[in-house]
Motif scaffolding. Structure first.
Motif, PDB file in Angstrom:
ATOM      1  N   GLU A  43      -0.052   2.579   7.887  1.00  0.00           N
ATOM      2  CA  GLU A  43      -0.679   1.346   8.379  1.00  0.00           C
ATOM      3  C   GLU A  43      -0.379   0.207   7.384  1.00  0.00           C
ATOM      4  O   GLU A  43      -0.034  -0.903   7.796  1.00  0.00           O
ATOM      5  N   ASP A  44      -0.465   0.498   6.094  1.00  0.00           N
ATOM      6  CA  ASP A  44      -0.119  -0.505   5.071  1.00  0.00           C
ATOM      7  C   ASP A  44       1.365  -0.837   5.156  1.00  0.00           C
ATOM      8  O   ASP A  44       1.774  -1.983   5.009  1.00  0.00           O
ATOM      9  N   ASN A  45       2.147   0.191   5.398  1.00  0.00           N
ATOM     10  CA  ASN A  45       3.599   0.053   5.491  1.00  0.00           C
ATOM     11  C   ASN A  45       3.999  -0.945   6.592  1.00  0.00           C
ATOM     12  O   ASN A  45       4.978  -1.678   6.472  1.00  0.00           O
ATOM     13  N   LYS A  46       3.214  -0.997   7.642  1.00  0.00           N
ATOM     14  CA  LYS A  46       3.489  -1.936   8.744  1.00  0.00           C
ATOM     15  C   LYS A  46       3.450  -3.380   8.259  1.00  0.00           C
ATOM     16  O   LYS A  46       4.188  -4.225   8.739  1.00  0.00           O
ATOM     17  N   ARG A  47       2.563  -3.641   7.289  1.00  0.00           N
ATOM     18  CA  ARG A  47       2.434  -5.011   6.763  1.00  0.00           C
ATOM     19  C   ARG A  47       3.625  -5.388   5.879  1.00  0.00           C
ATOM     20  O   ARG A  47       3.782  -6.537   5.480  1.00  0.00           O
ATOM     21  N   LEU A  61       0.250  -2.788  -4.342  1.00  0.00           N
ATOM     22  CA  LEU A  61      -0.657  -3.026  -5.462  1.00  0.00           C
ATOM     23  C   LEU A  61      -2.069  -3.390  -5.004  1.00  0.00           C
ATOM     24  O   LEU A  61      -3.043  -3.092  -5.695  1.00  0.00           O
ATOM     25  N   SER A  62      -2.170  -4.002  -3.820  1.00  0.00           N
ATOM     26  CA  SER A  62      -3.497  -4.378  -3.300  1.00  0.00           C
ATOM     27  C   SER A  62      -4.342  -3.145  -2.979  1.00  0.00           C
ATOM     28  O   SER A  62      -5.556  -3.244  -2.822  1.00  0.00           O
ATOM     29  N   LYS A  63      -3.690  -1.986  -2.902  1.00  0.00           N
ATOM     30  CA  LYS A  63      -4.411  -0.743  -2.638  1.00  0.00           C
ATOM     31  C   LYS A  63      -5.023  -0.159  -3.924  1.00  0.00           C
ATOM     32  O   LYS A  63      -5.819   0.765  -3.879  1.00  0.00           O
ATOM     33  N   GLY A  64      -4.595  -0.690  -5.066  1.00  0.00           N
ATOM     34  CA  GLY A  64      -5.161  -0.258  -6.345  1.00  0.00           C
ATOM     35  C   GLY A  64      -6.083  -1.344  -6.879  1.00  0.00           C
ATOM     36  O   GLY A  64      -6.312  -2.356  -6.215  1.00  0.00           O
ATOM     37  N   SER A  65      -6.577  -1.147  -8.102  1.00  0.00           N
ATOM     38  CA  SER A  65      -7.508  -2.160  -8.609  1.00  0.00           C
ATOM     39  C   SER A  65      -6.975  -2.885  -9.844  1.00  0.00           C
ATOM     40  O   SER A  65      -7.550  -3.870 -10.287  1.00  0.00           O
ATOM     41  N   ARG A  66      -5.848  -2.406 -10.377  1.00  0.00           N
ATOM     42  CA  ARG A  66      -5.341  -3.009 -11.611  1.00  0.00           C
ATOM     43  C   ARG A  66      -4.544  -4.269 -11.365  1.00  0.00           C
ATOM     44  O   ARG A  66      -3.961  -4.476 -10.294  1.00  0.00           O
ATOM     45  N   VAL A  67      -4.505  -5.110 -12.385  1.00  0.00           N
ATOM     46  CA  VAL A  67      -3.695  -6.323 -12.334  1.00  0.00           C
ATOM     47  C   VAL A  67      -2.491  -6.104 -13.248  1.00  0.00           C
ATOM     48  O   VAL A  67      -2.638  -5.553 -14.335  1.00  0.00           O
TER      49      VAL A  67
END
Ligand code: G6P
Ligand code: MG
Length: 220
Positions: A43-47, A61-67
């Protein structure tokens, strides 16, 4: 207003001419796991469809929390690309999507120019591996542009390389970003792929093997 014939068709590559989506997904997934991101899904891959490598990285990266720093991001994108290129080595003719070869032959017979408009920097490699190169008149890809879809640049460059006015081109796309880009370039659009109904293209079909009224599309 008179009838305006289409003189060139500009195809997106991934998801339109060839199926590389699974390879993109696998490469991103491998990278995501290395970063400890285990919830990266299809589903993320579609974006990530139709957007640049760096923007695709942001989706992961938006799926993780680190910057991360810019430098780290460059390394990440490069790493994913290495995984992807490795997978592309096994790409061959059978990755060409249904109806593609017949469509390209039909257009050639009608003396309509054929271009590519893809933000992928791996476009030449993919065309080569699948044997599509001889069918294509001009390629506009990630290596030619500074702005990715939904910016119209990649299609404008394609029209320019083909020596055509933008208004005389039709774009075939499977992503929303791509359809927006084509419309911004004042080109007509044919949407294809599993999401064809959501694309808001001028014409839309599930795939190029479907019964397509090319006459009215090309003469409109
Ligand atoms: C295509 C794909 C995108 C990908 C982009 C960049 O548009 O649909 O998912 O991010 O190409 O590809 P690249 O091969 O340059 O990493
Ligand atoms: Mg695509």
């Amino acid at each position: 207003m008179g009838i305006r014939m289409i003189k060139g068709v500009i195809f997106d590559l991934d998801g339109v001419l060839v199926s590389t989506d699974e390879m993109h997904f696998k490469a991103w997934e491998k990278f995501a796991k290395e970063l400890g991101i285990i919830n990266f899904t299809k589903e993320d891959n579609k974006r990530q469809k139709g957007v640049s490598r760096m923007e695709s990285l942001e989706v992961v990266l938006s799926k993780g929390s680190r910057v991360y720093s810019e430098e780290e991001k460059q390394e990440f994108a490069e790493r994913k690309n290495q995984y992807y290129i490795k997978l592309l080595q096994s790409l061959k003719e059978d990755a060409i999507l249904p109806g593609v070869i017949n469509t390209l032959k039909m257009l050639k017979e009608k003396e309509i120019l054929i271009g590519i408009g893809s933000v992928s920097k791996n476009t030449p490699l993919i065309l080569d591996k699948t044997g599509l190169t001889p069918y294509i008149d001009k390629v506009s890809c990630g290596l030619d542009i500074t702005r990715s879809k939904p910016d119209p640049q990649v299609f404008e460059v394609a029209a320019e390389k083909l020596g055509l006015l933008k208004e005389d081109c039709l774009v075939v796309e499977d992503s929303i970003a791509g359809i927006i880009a084509a419309k911004a370039a004042h080109m007509r659009t044919l949407g294809v792929g599993p999401e064809y109904k959501q694309l808001r293209a001028d014409y839309a079909v599930a795939n190029l093997q479907e019964e397509i009224d090319w006459k009215s599309i090309l003469d409109s």
